[in-house]
Design an enzyme around this catalytic site. Structure first.
Site, mmCIF file in Angstrom:
data_model
loop_
_atom_site.group_PDB
_atom_site.id
_atom_site.type_symbol
_atom_site.label_atom_id
_atom_site.label_comp_id
_atom_site.label_asym_id
_atom_site.label_seq_id
_atom_site.Cartn_x
_atom_site.Cartn_y
_atom_site.Cartn_z
ATOM 1 N N LYS A 31 27.274 27.181 -37.035
ATOM 2 C CA LYS A 31 26.775 28.493 -37.455
ATOM 3 C C LYS A 31 25.283 28.422 -37.776
ATOM 4 O O LYS A 31 24.515 29.305 -37.392
ATOM 5 C CB LYS A 31 27.588 29.003 -38.659
ATOM 6 C CG LYS A 31 28.998 29.420 -38.256
ATOM 7 C CD LYS A 31 29.931 29.701 -39.421
ATOM 8 C CE LYS A 31 31.349 29.907 -38.877
ATOM 9 N NZ LYS A 31 32.356 30.187 -39.912
ATOM 10 N N GLN A 58 32.676 29.612 -46.088
ATOM 11 C CA GLN A 58 33.570 28.960 -45.121
ATOM 12 C C GLN A 58 34.949 28.741 -45.746
ATOM 13 O O GLN A 58 35.069 28.232 -46.852
ATOM 14 C CB GLN A 58 32.946 27.625 -44.671
ATOM 15 C CG GLN A 58 33.694 26.936 -43.540
ATOM 16 C CD GLN A 58 33.720 27.734 -42.240
ATOM 17 O OE1 GLN A 58 32.791 28.465 -41.930
ATOM 18 N NE2 GLN A 58 34.793 27.609 -41.485
ATOM 19 N N ASP A 107 31.521 38.248 -42.130
ATOM 20 C CA ASP A 107 32.803 37.754 -41.603
ATOM 21 C C ASP A 107 33.780 38.911 -41.355
ATOM 22 O O ASP A 107 34.770 38.741 -40.637
ATOM 23 C CB ASP A 107 33.456 36.796 -42.614
ATOM 24 C CG ASP A 107 33.295 35.333 -42.233
ATOM 25 O OD1 ASP A 107 33.289 35.036 -41.018
ATOM 26 O OD2 ASP A 107 33.196 34.494 -43.147
HETATM 27 N N1 GUN Z 1 37.589 29.411 -41.368
HETATM 28 C C1 GUN Z 1 38.170 29.514 -40.147
HETATM 29 N N2 GUN Z 1 37.645 30.550 -39.459
HETATM 30 C C2 GUN Z 1 36.718 31.112 -40.267
HETATM 31 C C3 GUN Z 1 35.818 32.203 -40.100
HETATM 32 O O1 GUN Z 1 35.784 32.905 -39.082
HETATM 33 N N3 GUN Z 1 35.001 32.452 -41.162
HETATM 34 C C4 GUN Z 1 35.046 31.723 -42.302
HETATM 35 N N4 GUN Z 1 34.214 32.076 -43.294
HETATM 36 N N5 GUN Z 1 35.852 30.714 -42.480
HETATM 37 C C5 GUN Z 1 36.683 30.401 -41.455
#
Ligand code: GUN
Length: 280
Positions: A52, A96, A119
């Site tokens: 990211k 996350q 998100d």
């Molecule tokens: N953990 C697994 N997929 C995601 C996601 O799309 N966003 C976040 N913040 N955590 C995750």
């Protein structure tokens, strides 16, 4: 032979479009940062977080990394989110998941200001998506819509069967497919006659989290198959929820693992960040 839906290539196209948009927003004086928070050192989460941050660097957005120890308390994390909610420069806040067990994920998600919820997990974002109001869309489902559209798959009027009902993929996926005028069936671990239902799908979206579960008996000749799973097989090779070698000859189009849905999630996160900078 199925057409391979190349998520790596499509996500690259999207990131290149976003890079241009970020440049033109900069010329208008519109910039901003994405705050990326990780609690603990889960190795899979570390890979996602690194990807990211790299995507932010690629499209030209600043990323602010908060790598907190696993013992961080819920109160401390909520305090950081409150601080970031108040910072004008921060246009997106990403925590996350999963979080350590002593921290309530729902509380954390709800603490993020909805106008920074890149998100798309906040109940306000989910509610807005449900009734077709503006807001941030959940990244993986939004990425799958882009994969289908950019591969020329028609959605309207098609029967879409989704395996999985998680808040992150299955449920928002159903809503977005409905928005695109598909006829949607959601299935899950308690569904009876799962393979018979799946065999009726024109578009089968598999997000069940079970390695190589879906075989040929689940797939209609000519169906489009989207595999959201990501696992390591007994030889430590990446694989999905679908038995790729068995399903590929039956499908008209299919996503590979890796290089299918995975890269799209990050591309759509970047899309949400750019949207937030544009609106801020
Ligand atoms: N953990 C697994 N997929 C995601 C996601 O799309 N966003 C976040 N913040 N955590 C995750």
């Amino acid at each position: 032979m199925a057409k391979i839906i190349d998520g790596k290539m499509i996500s690259q196209q999207i990131k290149d479009e976003l890079k241009e948009k970020v440049e033109s927003l900069k010329e208008q004086g519109k910039t901003g940062a994405l705050a990326v928070i990780q609690v603990g050192e889960d190795p899979a989460s570390s890979v996602y977080v690194r990807n990211k941050k790299n995507a932010c660097a690629y499209i030209g957005i600043e990323s602010l990394a908060y790598e907190l120890p696993g013992e961080t308390t819920e109160e401390e994390l909520l305090g950081l989110i409150e601080e970031l909610n108040g910072k004008e420069r921060v246009r997106g806040i990403l925590v996350q998941l999963p979080l350590p067990e002593h921290i309530c994920e729902d509380k954390v998600i709800q603490a993020i200001s909805p106008d920074k919820d890149v998100d798309g997990f906040h109940p306000q974002s989910v509610g807005a998506m449900t009734i077709g109001q503006p807001g941030f869309l959940s990244c993986t489902p939004a990425g799958i819509i882009q994969l289908l559209k950019r591969s020329g798959v028609e959605i309207a009027g098609k029967h879409c069967v989704i395996i999985g009902r998680s808040n992150i993929v299955g449920k928002p996926m159903a809503l977005l497919m409905l928005r695109e005028n598909a006829t949607v069936t959601i299935t899950h671990s308690k569904t009876k006659n799962l393979s018979e239902l799946c065999k009726q799908a024109d578009i089968l979206i598999v997000a069940m989290g079970k390695p190589q579960f879906v075989g040929a008996e689940y797939v209609k000749e000519g169906a489009v198959v989207i595999d959201v799973g990501i696992h390591r097989d007994e030889n430590n090779k990446l694989c999905g929820d679908v038995k790729y070698a068995e399903v590929e000859p039956i499908a008209s189009a299919i996503t590979p693992v890796p290089g299918g849905v995975g890269p799209m999630t990050i591309a759509m996160l970047m899309n949400n960040c750019v949207q937030s900078i544009e609106e801020g």
